[in-house]
Write a protein that holds these residues in place. Structure first.
Motif, PDB file in Angstrom:
ATOM      1  N   ILE A   1      85.699  17.961  23.469  1.00  0.00           N
ATOM      2  CA  ILE A   1      86.124  19.109  22.138  1.00  0.00           C
ATOM      3  C   ILE A   1      86.077  20.397  23.017  1.00  0.00           C
ATOM      4  O   ILE A   1      87.412  21.244  22.118  1.00  0.00           O
ATOM      5  N   ASP A   2      85.364  20.473  23.347  1.00  0.00           N
ATOM      6  CA  ASP A   2      85.183  21.536  24.428  1.00  0.00           C
ATOM      7  C   ASP A   2      86.690  22.478  24.949  1.00  0.00           C
ATOM      8  O   ASP A   2      86.712  23.163  25.172  1.00  0.00           O
ATOM      9  N   ASP A   3      87.231  21.290  25.434  1.00  0.00           N
ATOM     10  CA  ASP A   3      88.173  20.730  26.838  1.00  0.00           C
ATOM     11  C   ASP A   3      89.552  21.506  25.312  1.00  0.00           C
ATOM     12  O   ASP A   3      90.666  21.598  25.962  1.00  0.00           O
ATOM     13  N   LEU A   4      90.056  20.170  24.248  1.00  0.00           N
ATOM     14  CA  LEU A   4      90.405  20.556  23.647  1.00  0.00           C
ATOM     15  C   LEU A   4      91.086  22.008  22.646  1.00  0.00           C
ATOM     16  O   LEU A   4      92.142  22.653  22.112  1.00  0.00           O
TER      17      LEU A   4
ATOM     18  N   LEU B   1      97.964  19.769  21.159  1.00  0.00           N
ATOM     19  CA  LEU B   1      97.103  19.741  20.462  1.00  0.00           C
ATOM     20  C   LEU B   1      97.620  17.883  19.357  1.00  0.00           C
ATOM     21  O   LEU B   1      97.000  17.076  18.589  1.00  0.00           O
ATOM     22  N   GLN B   2      98.785  19.017  18.714  1.00  0.00           N
ATOM     23  CA  GLN B   2      99.876  17.989  17.878  1.00  0.00           C
ATOM     24  C   GLN B   2     100.039  16.857  18.228  1.00  0.00           C
ATOM     25  O   GLN B   2      99.532  15.292  17.816  1.00  0.00           O
ATOM     26  N   HIS B   3     100.273  16.433  19.706  1.00  0.00           N
ATOM     27  CA  HIS B   3     100.906  15.318  20.318  1.00  0.00           C
ATOM     28  C   HIS B   3      98.829  14.934  20.388  1.00  0.00           C
ATOM     29  O   HIS B   3      99.280  13.457  20.039  1.00  0.00           O
TER      30      HIS B   3
ATOM     31  N   SER C   1      91.266  25.135  24.769  1.00  0.00           N
ATOM     32  CA  SER C   1      91.964  24.747  25.654  1.00  0.00           C
ATOM     33  C   SER C   1      93.403  24.501  25.366  1.00  0.00           C
ATOM     34  O   SER C   1      94.499  25.440  26.756  1.00  0.00           O
ATOM     35  N   VAL C   2      93.598  23.855  25.204  1.00  0.00           N
ATOM     36  CA  VAL C   2      95.371  23.042  24.456  1.00  0.00           C
ATOM     37  C   VAL C   2      95.895  23.821  23.596  1.00  0.00           C
ATOM     38  O   VAL C   2      95.619  24.942  23.108  1.00  0.00           O
TER      39      VAL C   2
END
Length: 102
Positions: free
Chosen positions: A79-82, A90-92, A84-85
């Motif tokens: 979740i922490d990594d996501l 993120l949708q992919h 910054s996406v």
């Protein structure tokens, strides 16, 4: 490294109990932002308060740090990594995860 594990594990255990950071802080006799400051990596509790936290969460200190048994820590890392996406990526990723569950 151990501090990061501590912050994430505290968040995980608190959420598993369905507690807000504010309610937990007040239940421990601390200011309403106490747990929030810990989880946001602004401070660490004293050893005495750590033992109160373990007692409040109904875990032993050993169980608190037994992250090998806690896949939720890995989820918190993801979740922490996501955060910054970019939105399209993120949708992919969400589509891939959904496909894996099917």
């Amino acid at each position: 490294m151990y501090e990061e594990i501590f912050f994430k594990r505290l968040t995980q255990l608190r959420l598993e109990k369905g507690l807000s950071a504010r309610d937990m802080s007040l239940s421990l006799g601390q200011s309403e932002s106490y747990i929030n400051r810990i989880e946001n990596q602004k401070m660490l509790p004293s050893m005495t308060v750590f033992f109160y936290i373990c007692e409040f969460l109904e875990v032993t200190p050993k169980e608190f740090f037994d992250v090998d048994e806690c896949p939720s820590i890995q989820i918190l890392d993801i979740i922490d990594d996501l955060k910054s996406v970019d939105p399209q990526t993120l949708q992919h990723l969400a589509a891939i995860i959904k496909k894996l569950r099917d």
